[in-house]
Design a protein around this motif. Structure first.
Motif, PDB file in Angstrom:
ATOM      1  N   ASP A 116       0.836  -1.213   0.000  1.00 44.95           N
ATOM      2  CA  ASP A 116       0.000   0.000   0.000  1.00 44.95           C
ATOM      3  C   ASP A 116       0.869   1.261   0.000  1.00 44.95           C
ATOM      4  O   ASP A 116       0.604   2.213  -0.727  1.00 44.95           O
ATOM      5  CB  ASP A 116      -0.902   0.040   1.244  1.00 44.95           C
ATOM      6  CG  ASP A 116      -2.098  -0.906   1.113  1.00 44.95           C
ATOM      7  OD1 ASP A 116      -2.260  -1.508   0.033  1.00 44.95           O
ATOM      8  OD2 ASP A 116      -2.851  -1.041   2.103  1.00 44.95           O
ATOM      9  N   LEU A 117       1.889   1.230   0.858  1.00 41.57           N
ATOM     10  CA  LEU A 117       2.738   2.420   0.972  1.00 41.57           C
ATOM     11  C   LEU A 117       3.482   2.680  -0.335  1.00 41.57           C
ATOM     12  O   LEU A 117       3.608   3.826  -0.775  1.00 41.57           O
ATOM     13  CB  LEU A 117       3.740   2.263   2.128  1.00 41.57           C
ATOM     14  CG  LEU A 117       3.143   2.265   3.540  1.00 41.57           C
ATOM     15  CD1 LEU A 117       4.234   2.034   4.587  1.00 41.57           C
ATOM     16  CD2 LEU A 117       2.424   3.582   3.842  1.00 41.57           C
ATOM     17  N   ASP A 638      -2.461  19.512  -3.132  1.00 44.02           N
ATOM     18  CA  ASP A 638      -3.680  18.778  -2.775  1.00 44.02           C
ATOM     19  C   ASP A 638      -3.778  17.490  -3.587  1.00 44.02           C
ATOM     20  O   ASP A 638      -4.035  16.416  -3.059  1.00 44.02           O
ATOM     21  CB  ASP A 638      -4.928  19.626  -3.077  1.00 44.02           C
ATOM     22  CG  ASP A 638      -5.120  20.724  -2.037  1.00 44.02           C
ATOM     23  OD1 ASP A 638      -4.177  20.945  -1.254  1.00 44.02           O
ATOM     24  OD2 ASP A 638      -6.200  21.341  -2.023  1.00 44.02           O
ATOM     25  N   ILE A 641      -1.449  14.780  -2.386  1.00 44.37           N
ATOM     26  CA  ILE A 641      -1.861  14.176  -1.112  1.00 44.37           C
ATOM     27  C   ILE A 641      -3.090  13.282  -1.323  1.00 44.37           C
ATOM     28  O   ILE A 641      -3.147  12.150  -0.826  1.00 44.37           O
ATOM     29  CB  ILE A 641      -2.128  15.263  -0.046  1.00 44.37           C
ATOM     30  CG1 ILE A 641      -0.819  16.013   0.255  1.00 44.37           C
ATOM     31  CG2 ILE A 641      -2.712  14.667   1.224  1.00 44.37           C
ATOM     32  CD1 ILE A 641      -0.959  17.197   1.178  1.00 44.37           C
ATOM     33  N   VAL A 642      -4.040  13.791  -2.090  1.00 41.75           N
ATOM     34  CA  VAL A 642      -5.257  13.015  -2.327  1.00 41.75           C
ATOM     35  C   VAL A 642      -4.930  11.709  -3.064  1.00 41.75           C
ATOM     36  O   VAL A 642      -5.451  10.645  -2.741  1.00 41.75           O
ATOM     37  CB  VAL A 642      -6.315  13.854  -3.091  1.00 41.75           C
ATOM     38  CG1 VAL A 642      -7.459  12.977  -3.572  1.00 41.75           C
ATOM     39  CG2 VAL A 642      -6.844  14.967  -2.190  1.00 41.75           C
ATOM     40  N   GLN A 644      -2.347   9.980  -2.744  1.00 42.40           N
ATOM     41  CA  GLN A 644      -1.825   9.041  -1.749  1.00 42.40           C
ATOM     42  C   GLN A 644      -2.959   8.443  -0.927  1.00 42.40           C
ATOM     43  O   GLN A 644      -2.964   7.253  -0.647  1.00 42.40           O
ATOM     44  CB  GLN A 644      -0.844   9.765  -0.821  1.00 42.40           C
ATOM     45  CG  GLN A 644       0.511   9.977  -1.439  1.00 42.40           C
ATOM     46  CD  GLN A 644       1.476  10.520  -0.406  1.00 42.40           C
ATOM     47  OE1 GLN A 644       1.490  11.711  -0.138  1.00 42.40           O
ATOM     48  NE2 GLN A 644       2.265   9.648   0.198  1.00 42.40           N
ATOM     49  N   ILE A 645      -3.905   9.299  -0.555  1.00 35.89           N
ATOM     50  CA  ILE A 645      -5.041   8.821   0.247  1.00 35.89           C
ATOM     51  C   ILE A 645      -5.755   7.685  -0.499  1.00 35.89           C
ATOM     52  O   ILE A 645      -6.039   6.629   0.065  1.00 35.89           O
ATOM     53  CB  ILE A 645      -6.055   9.962   0.529  1.00 35.89           C
ATOM     54  CG1 ILE A 645      -5.373  11.089   1.322  1.00 35.89           C
ATOM     55  CG2 ILE A 645      -7.272   9.443   1.289  1.00 35.89           C
ATOM     56  CD1 ILE A 645      -6.259  12.321   1.539  1.00 35.89           C
ATOM     57  N   LEU A 646      -6.007   7.919  -1.787  1.00 40.28           N
ATOM     58  CA  LEU A 646      -6.747   6.921  -2.563  1.00 40.28           C
ATOM     59  C   LEU A 646      -6.027   5.582  -2.573  1.00 40.28           C
ATOM     60  O   LEU A 646      -6.662   4.527  -2.527  1.00 40.28           O
ATOM     61  CB  LEU A 646      -6.941   7.400  -4.005  1.00 40.28           C
ATOM     62  CG  LEU A 646      -7.725   8.708  -4.189  1.00 40.28           C
ATOM     63  CD1 LEU A 646      -8.037   8.945  -5.657  1.00 40.28           C
ATOM     64  CD2 LEU A 646      -9.004   8.692  -3.365  1.00 40.28           C
ATOM     65  N   VAL A 648      -3.892   4.314  -0.298  1.00 43.14           N
ATOM     66  CA  VAL A 648      -3.694   3.584   0.961  1.00 43.14           C
ATOM     67  C   VAL A 648      -4.979   2.987   1.506  1.00 43.14           C
ATOM     68  O   VAL A 648      -4.957   2.214   2.451  1.00 43.14           O
ATOM     69  CB  VAL A 648      -3.023   4.457   2.055  1.00 43.14           C
ATOM     70  CG1 VAL A 648      -1.611   4.815   1.636  1.00 43.14           C
ATOM     71  CG2 VAL A 648      -3.840   5.689   2.378  1.00 43.14           C
ATOM     72  N   ILE A 649      -6.105   3.390   0.931  1.00 43.34           N
ATOM     73  CA  ILE A 649      -7.361   2.842   1.484  1.00 43.34           C
ATOM     74  C   ILE A 649      -7.797   1.619   0.684  1.00 43.34           C
ATOM     75  O   ILE A 649      -7.726   1.612  -0.523  1.00 43.34           O
ATOM     76  CB  ILE A 649      -8.471   3.909   1.508  1.00 43.34           C
ATOM     77  CG1 ILE A 649      -8.016   5.059   2.424  1.00 43.34           C
ATOM     78  CG2 ILE A 649      -9.763   3.321   2.057  1.00 43.34           C
ATOM     79  CD1 ILE A 649      -8.898   6.261   2.399  1.00 43.34           C
TER      80      ILE A 649
END
Ligand SMILES: Cc1cc2nc3c(=O)[nH]c(=O)nc-3n(C[C@H](O)[C@H](O)[C@H](O)COP(=O)(O)OP(=O)(O)OC[C@H]3O[C@@H](n4cnc5c(N)ncnc54)[C@H](O)[C@@H]3O)c2cc1C
Ligand code: FES
Lengths: 649, 143
Positions: A116-117, A638, A641-642, A644-646, A648-649
């Protein structure tokens, strides 16, 4: 987009917990990933070469390394990709060691997390933009804070390399704790003989501006260009007129009535004083808290010091001065303070006069000290002496679990000096563990034992008084039996804590502390003199308890890093700053009040905000708050960062 | 699916304190549950409501924000701003039907590896007790 991904085994540090092949097969499937390889040690030469070769041959646009923390090796890999022709800001790191393999045990879950990372890093990398560093000029001068042996050595080394140094010491004289000692372990060198020449060198050095009785008020700016405000406290004595003759001190109405800080309160001074006869600068200072004239506006019919001074050097109207200087680098050498043993109530420090601390006893040995160097404790020669080790060190209950590193040895030194002065004294050292780790230390410890000093393992539990005699209760942990000793002197082997005056400096520079509350170095092994703040270095006991040889070595190390920096005319400034898209900016000015550095300036004419790149430090607070999304925080956009969020979930 | 549910936590950590604290937990080999996925930012004040809500929308069960202790922010007072924003954001989450306990803000210094590991332990347990986030469940249905 062609991204190269490199997964490091870090020996077995990563691969023991993370299934590297599984990560690779998952990451290779990503459409943007052109190549994905693993290697034992990515940071090594062959590892870096592997990346460079792929950049050249496969024409990679972005590189992701999954390995240790970016705080460890991001600069290494940025350098490597740059050397191969890629913009260093197109490089991204996934932390799968400190934040994955080292903290998790379940191999499957750790592998899931690592994948994931890495995927999140790949997503981010795809959106990274090349950034160009701007060159900023370097101010060729340094600030050294603290004038103990650490600050003195650092200042001299930098000055000898040809750069101007401002050395700021809060007390009236430089010298620090070393100036309080008579002899130093393990060689029994006379402290003054090795220290005072250096102090004089500092005062005379054409490249050193010595600012004693001064404190740093504020520090702004960053590496290469710090702006420092220094407050010079008023001495009420004109130092260019004062010759240090001392007539004023003998004349002072309060002479011999004020406890001397330098003598740990055992000796007395007047309201006008020098801390010790070899002080540098040898100029008098009036204590504003004590001086009758300064406190009450009246000193008899006329101040005696004024009458005594034939140079008219005394000036009660003096006020503090603010000095503003620009420097390129800063060394923090704020040293330590002695542990206050009143907290350890069982030792009755403060209750019984013949329970004293290590530093107090140092002053008893000093020829210029309260007893003129005679072994007199409250007027008597002690015959039964007990040393108690580890007072304030290795003690979790009081929050100091660390070893203070010098106490075992200063106890040995002091025991030796007492034995020398009082040959028939019965001296016992109650120790926890003996730590004689330095060069010549074990030998010195053996010598002291041969001189008849008794060492008994197991620490003292309590000091109490019976019929006017002190008793120390302890347990001999080797014999497994409790015992008691009578004593007419109990010396507490007090440990070291960070200096109180270091707090303000730490806040000004945003320095981190380690668990022991001393300043934290950038890396415990490889960067012991750097801090994570570029251009700020550490020297001496400010970084952790240490003896004089280690202090001097670190001080020279810090100086060499400073000189390295100052020898450059320009350095590259991080391009990680915020930028305004003026087409989108609505001119609401919300960001303006958020900026801690005043980097924002409103363009009235165009009704838009502008950000000064040279001032912005890249926190991104303004970008987070902009209601119209007009501010882009470079390298932490933004979208990045977003993305990355997508992943890791 | 249900028996293998593992809380997903997205962490936003500032580079100077909390991220360094998380690294310290690593160098000291402290163990904590592998639920968190960390995203590094320079300052906790870089994080805004959109990012946190995005994380919940995409299926995170919880969001962790880690910054420097008050007074220690590398950028003077970014963490105070974070604190204010988080307070407002908590109320917003409540409106969205997300238990505000799913958003945690913590100050962790570079030296506090132990605190970081402990916090991760606690938070993972707390989120496990809260169960899957309603938004996350919704997200799974959609997919
Ligand atoms: C009882 C005792 C005996 C010892 N004996 C020996 C020995 O025999 N041999 C040996 O090798 N080591 C010995 N040591 C250890 C030795 O004292 C230290 O190694 C050494 O003093 C460290 O030097 P330093 O310059 O880092 O700190 P310090 O000596 O503490 O100097 C720090 C200086 O910085 C100044 N300062 C602090 N904060 C500020 C500020 N904000 N602004 C301006 N100035 C500031 C202080 O006033 C001080 O002058 C002994 C220690 C103790 C407690
Ligand atoms: S840098 Fe850590 S909270 Fe601002």
């Amino acid at each position: 987009m062609k991204i190269g991904v490199y997964v490091c085994h870090c020996g077995v540090n990563i691969s023991n917990t993370v299934d590297v092949q599984k990560v690779i097969s998952e990451v290779s499937a990503l459409p943007t990933v052109a190549v994905c390889r693993d290697y034992q040690y990515m940071c090594s030469d062959p590892g870096q070469e592997m990346i460079a070769k792929d950049i050249r041959e496969l024409g990679l646009d972005r590189v992701v390394v999954a390995a240790c923390s970016p705080r460890m090796h991001e600069p290494t890999f940025r350098g490597a990709v740059e050397a191969a022709g890629m913009n260093p800001y197109c490089f991204e790191m996934a932390n799968i060691r400190e934040q994955c393999s080292w903290v998790h045990e379940d191999k499957e879950q750790a592998t899931r997390k690592a994948a994931d990372l890495v995927k999140s890093s790949v997503a981010r990398a795809a959106l990274l933009e090349p950034l160009n560093s701007t060159e900023v000029p370097v101010t060729h001068a340094a600030l050294v804070i603290g004038g103990g042996i650490a600050g003195i050595q650092t200042a001299l080394d930098i000055a000898n390399s040809g750069y101007p140094v401002y050395l700021v010491e809060k007390d009236p004289s430089i010298g620090g704790h070393m100036a309080q000692f008579d002899k130093t372990f393990p060689t029994l060198d006379c402290a003054a003989c090795i220290l005072t020449p250096k102090m004089v060198d500092v005062a005379r050095h054409p490249n050193i501006e010595l600012l004693t009785y001064s404190e740093v008020e504020s520090i702004e700016g960053s590496v290469g260009n710090f702006h420092v405000r220094i407050r010079k406290k008023p001495r009420y004595v004109n130092v260019s007129l004062c010759t240090g003759c001392g007539s004023c001190a003998t004349a002072c109405r309060l002479v011999g009535r004020i406890p001397s800080e330098f003598d740990m309160g055992l000796g007395k001074r007047g309201a006008i004083y020098v801390p010790f006869p070899q002080a540098v600068p040898l100029r008098y200072t009036i204590d504003p808290e004590k001086c009758l004239m300064l406190k009450h506006g009246k000193c008899g019919t006329s101040p005696k010091c004024v009458d005594a001074c034939d140079r008219d050097a005394i000036d009660f109207s003096m006020t503090e001065e603010i000095l503003e200087v620009d420097v390129g680098a800063i060394v923090v050498a704020t040293g330590y303070k002695e542990f206050d043993p009143t907290i350890k109530r069982e030792y009755k420090y403060g209750t019984f006069k013949n329970v004293m601390t290590g530093l107090e006893l140092e002053r008893i040995f000093a020829p210029s000290g309260p007893t003129g160097g005679k072994a007199l404790i409250n007027g008597k020669v002690p015959k039964k002496i007990v040393f108690v080790s580890c007072v304030g060190s290795r003690d979790k209950r009081i929050g100091n679990p660390y070893c203070s590193r010098v106490c075992c040895m200063y106890i040995a030194k002091q025991a030796h000096l007492l034995k020398e002065k009082i040959p028939d004294a019965d001296i016992t050292v109650m120790y926890t563990d003996m730590r004689a780790f330095g060069k010549g230390y074990e030998e010195f410890y053996e010598r002291v034992q041969k001189e008849g000093i008794k060492y008994r393992r197991g620490n003292a539990a309590e000091v109490y008084e019976e019929d006017g005699v002190l008793h120390v209760r302890a347990e001999d942990t080797l014999m497994g039996e409790p015992y008691e000793l009578e004593a007419d002197l109990v010396v507490l082997g007090t440990g070291l804590e960070p200096s109180d005056a270091a707090d303000a400096i730490g806040h000004m520079l945003h320095l981190s502390r380690s668990a022991d509350k001393f300043f934290l170095e950038a890396h415990p092994k490889l960067r012991p003199v750097d801090t994570v703040i570029d251009g700020v270095f550490l020297a001496g006991a400010a970084q952790g308890p240490k003896d004089i040889p280690d202090t001097v070595a670190q001080a020279s190390g810090a100086a060499s890093h400073v000189v390295n920096l100052l020898s450059k005319d320009v350095i590259l400034a991080e391009p990680i700053v915020a930028e305004v898209n003026t087409d989108v900016c609505a001119g609401c000015r919300i960001c303006e009040i958020l900026c801690p550095y005043d980097a924002h300036a409103f363009d009235e004419e165009r009704n838009v905000m502008t950000i000064n790149k040279a001032i912005c430090k890249g926190c991104g607070s303004c970008a987070a708050a902009c209601p119209s999304g007009a501010i882009a925080m470079n390298h932490f956009r933004d979208s990045q960062i977003v993305a990355q969020i997508l992943e890791v979930i | 699916m249900a028996e293998t549910w593992n809380p997903k936590i997205v962490g936003f950590l500032c580079n100077w304190c909390c991220y360094a604290g998380a690294d310290m937990a690593g160098t000291s080999r402290m163990k904590y549950p592998p639920n968190i996925r960390i995203i590094r930012v320079m300052c906790s004040s870089r994080i805004n409501a959109e990012m946190v809500i995005k994380a919940f929308q995409m299926g995170a069960d919880a969001v962790f924000i880690g910054g420097c202790h008050p007074g220690d922010c590398h950028y003077v007072d970014g963490n105070y701003r974070t604190q204010k924003r988080i307070a407002v954001l908590r109320r917003l989450l409540e409106h969205l039907g997300i238990d505000p306990r799913r958003l945690r803000l913590e100050w962790v210094s570079a030296a506090e590896g132990e605190k970081f590991a402990q916090t991760m332990d606690e938070f993972a347990k707390e989120v496990a007790e809260l169960g899957p986030s309603p938004l996350a469940a919704l997200q799974r249905e959609v997919l």
